[in-house]
Design an enzyme around this catalytic site. Structure first.
Site, PDB file in Angstrom:
ATOM      1  N   ASP A   4       0.834  -1.190   0.000  1.00 38.80           N
ATOM      2  CA  ASP A   4       0.000   0.000   0.000  1.00 38.80           C
ATOM      3  C   ASP A   4       0.879   1.254   0.000  1.00 38.80           C
ATOM      4  OD1 ASP A   4      -2.614   1.402   0.497  1.00 38.80           O
ATOM      5  OD2 ASP A   4      -1.577   1.947   2.348  1.00 38.80           O
ATOM      6  N   GLU A  13       1.827  -0.327  -5.023  1.00 40.79           N
ATOM      7  CA  GLU A  13       0.903   0.740  -5.358  1.00 40.79           C
ATOM      8  C   GLU A  13       1.791   1.968  -5.533  1.00 40.79           C
ATOM      9  OE1 GLU A  13      -3.317   2.569  -3.795  1.00 40.79           O
ATOM     10  OE2 GLU A  13      -1.745   2.256  -2.308  1.00 40.79           O
TER      11      GLU A  13
END
Length: 704
Positions: free
Chosen positions: A355, A391
């Site tokens: 993330d 990401e």
């Protein structure tokens, strides 16, 4: 209670200096070694709790210190023992120190947690409501409200378990939420819904196998908290992006409260040939900013764990969550690396999706692809053999880094998502962008020997509209989140096809279904690594909510009550088509180079009439139909695989000229006729309006 006191409910205990490794609580058959990092602490105390977790039965000082590691061996302790820490030191927020021994702290290396956080002002290190805010000091004991760390012993029998080790050219990722996928599934036992065991149940495995899924990517399962503001609204942190324990699975996903449940899930997935990828959040923790709770890292060594500003009082906020972990600190980096290796070596997971991964690559304030985190990953013999997905952005300056991550990272490609959506929505001038996405976004990824599989292609993900909502809503509908519809993305490139929201209009429903098929067909026909959002294959919607992070309810759960069986069959079909055609899933990039094997180019772009487009065509807003002839990469010495001719028509019906091949062509996919089987390409062929067509050389003896 003093360290010398002997509590009831605990056996006779003897202590020894212990050792500074491994960090955390380690059972060796005779007792438990405790080791905790803190560079700035003045005193560390181990707190042992009674089995109910309510009573602190014994407090022992960690008197030994090697460098910045405090440690103690407690003989006689067994797995299952509940514990926590109290850490003494200066409370000087202006200098970055927030020690408060009145706050019970979770062990950052705890393998298991017991209980849920009970929100109370007592978990704050400062006095809530004080005029001095976080500069004030709160003396209340927080132990009653904080989850307890648990000593564990690892004795799971893995048997013949082995990682599937799927090649990236064979990979289909299915992004899912443990509870969201199972909570409403009628085939999953009531007691197992929303848990790891329910996720690995036969009905779910059979569904994934039918789709050809090779990897499940699970939204965060490491222990996380529910934000206080959400709890006050009657909501929860459903997605799980507020981690408080990087080694412990979240208790809410354990049906029986045992770690073997996670291991059993992984083993069942592996037996089905499916890898397990975890979405992990090493960019921040759930402790928020200076007004957040003191639960673990902040109270153990705030100045070491976090990136701080203004001399130390404030937190760098490159994540939008209030704080940022400081991976430039060697012990914080060590924690992340230890966590990753733990999930691979002990829990057998097959990869990670990071993330806001740009944060992990920041040295000082700037992103550095040669930074410490990337160097640590690339030298690690354990982590270089699993799948690593970034990401590629965060909220800090220069945080958008698509294509900027080093090998062996794959990256979520939001350019694919947006450009494919815009093409099928009918925006002009998008054919050039579509062409780039179909070939793996080489302008982003074709450097430093990276592969076309580096691009993780997706049309939808957990963050945003589901596929059904994408074609049913022109605007977001996030009112249930309690933020007056201000949260979530506004620029979704979505289209309601003539009417906002649900409808019974047959024409609109047919148009929406066709748009969904075209979007998914484009995904499966593109070079790169495809990712499917769980539920899209059965027409799941969220009522237009494009930010369902707080919706642990039917809004966020997949609705299995009325699955779209036609769409399910279509997804299974295009998945099988991709598997059967190696030219659609290549490692090398295609640049129209001449192949030595046959003198043909590895990719040729065409207009519907058979001509190759010129510069004026590529830039024409009126060009809405793009055709492509794909062969194996020119660098492949064995260029013997059959070619594929694909048509992407976002406009009206148009006559179609097929390129010459020694054989005739066979039409194997027409999204306007999703149930039609392969058939010879007929004379006078046309590309139907708003369609995707796929042709392959006809088998010997079949003529058009």
């Amino acid at each position: 209670m003093t360290a010398a006191a002997q509590p009831s409910g605990l056996p006779g205990l003897a202590t020894a200096p212990g050792r500074p490794w491994p960090l955390g609580a380690s059972f060796d058959g005779e007792g438990v070694n405790f080791a905790l990092f803190s560079a700035h602490a003045e005193k560390v105390e181990l707190c042992l709790f009674a089995p109910d977790g309510r009573r602190e039965a014994l407090r022992l000082p960690l008197t030994e210190r090697d460098g910045d590691i405090w440690h103690l061996k407690v003989n006689g302790l067994l797995p299952g023992q509940l514990y926590g820490y109290r850490v003494h030191g200066p409370y000087q927020p202006e200098q970055g120190h927030r020690f408060n021994p009145n706050k019970l702290l979770i062990d950052p290396y705890a393998r298991k947690l017991e209980g849920r956080l009970r929100w109370s002002d007592a978990v704050m290190g400062y006095r809530v409501g004080s005029a001095r805010a976080d500069l004030s000091f709160d003396g209340r004991d927080s132990a009653f409200a904080v989850p307890k760390s648990v000593v564990v012993g690892h004795n799971f029998n893995w048997g013949p378990d082995a990682p599937p080790e799927r090649a990236l050219t064979e990979t289909l990722i299915y992004e899912a939420h443990v509870k969201g996928l199972t909570a409403l599934h009628p085939g999953v036992e009531d007691g197992l819904r929303g848990t790891f065991l329910g996720l690995a149940s036969d009905p779910i495995l059979e569904h994934l196998t039918r789709l050809g899924v090779t990897a499940v990517e699970l939204l965060p399962v490491q222990a996380f908290l529910d934000d206080r503001f959400l709890v006050n609204r009657g909501l929860s942190n459903y997605w799980g992006y507020q981690t408080v324990g990087f080694f412990a699975p979240d208790p809410r996903y354990l049906a029986k409260g045992a770690l073997w449940e996670f291991a059993a899930m992984v083993r069942r997935f592996h037996a089905a040939g499916i890898e397990v990828i975890l979405d992990v959040v090493y960019n921040h923790t759930g402790e928020s900013d200076e007004l957040g709770p003191t639960l673990s890292f902040r109270g153990i060594d705030n100045r070491s764990y976090y990136r701080l500003t203004e001399g130390g009082r404030r937190y760098a906020n490159m994540t939008g969550t209030g704080n940022t972990l400081d991976l430039s600190h060697p012990m914080v980096l060590r924690m992340v690396m230890d966590s990753l290796r733990y999930w691979v070596e002990v829990m057998h997971v097959d990869g990670f999706r990071f993330d806001l991964a740009s944060t992990l690559g920041r040295e000082e304030d700037a992103f550095d692809e040669q930074g410490a985190f990337f160097d640590a990953i690339r030298q690690d013999p354990v982590l270089t053999r699993v799948k690593l997905i970034a990401e590629p952005w965060d909220l800090g300056p220069g945080g958008y880094r698509l294509g900027g991550f080093p090998h062996p990272f794959l990256e979520w490609n939001d350019k694919f998502r947006d450009d494919v959506r815009r093409f099928w929505r009918g925006e002009g001038g998008m054919t050039g962008d579509l062409a780039r996405r179909l070939l793996g976004s080489a302008e982003r990824f074709d450097h430093h020997s990276r592969a076309a599989t580096s691009s993780v292609n997706f049309v939808t993900a957990h963050d945003g509209f589901t596929l059904l909502d994408l074609v049913s809503h022109a605007r977001k509908h996030n009112e249930a989140n309690g933020e007056d519809n201000r949260d979530g993305h506004d620029d979704n490139h979505s289209d309601n096809m003539g009417l906002e929201g649900p409808t019974t209009d047959a024409g609109i429903l047919a148009a929406r279904a066709l748009r969904r098929r075209n979007l998914l067909a484009t995904l499966f026909l593109s070079q790169g690594t495809p990712m499917l959002l769980g539920g899209d294959e059965i027409g799941n919607g969220q009522g237009g909510n494009n930010n369902a992070y707080a919706q642990d309810n039917p809004i966020g759960w997949i609705d299995w009550d009325r699955p779209d069986e036609t769409m399910l069959a279509f997804v299974a079909r295009i998945s099988e088509l991709r598997r059967s055609l190696p030219v659609l899933r290549q490692k090398g990039f295609l640049h129209g180079r001449i192949r030595e094997a046959d003198g043909l180019r590895d990719v040729v772009w065409r207009l519907p009439d058979g001509r190759e487009p010129g510069p004026q065509d590529w830039h024409s807003p009126a060009m809405s139909c793009l055709c492509v002839e794909i062969r194996m990469d020119a660098d492949r010495p064995d260029a013997g695989e059959s070619p594929v001719f694909a048509v992407f028509n976002a406009g009206e019906a148009v006559p179609l000229a097929l390129p010459p091949v020694p054989e005739s062509w066979s039409l194997v996919l027409d999204t306007t006729r999703p149930e039609a089987g392969p058939e010879p390409a007929a004379p006078g062929l046309e590309a139907p309006a708003r369609s995707v067509l796929v042709f392959v050389p006809a088998p010997p003896g079949e003529t058009g």
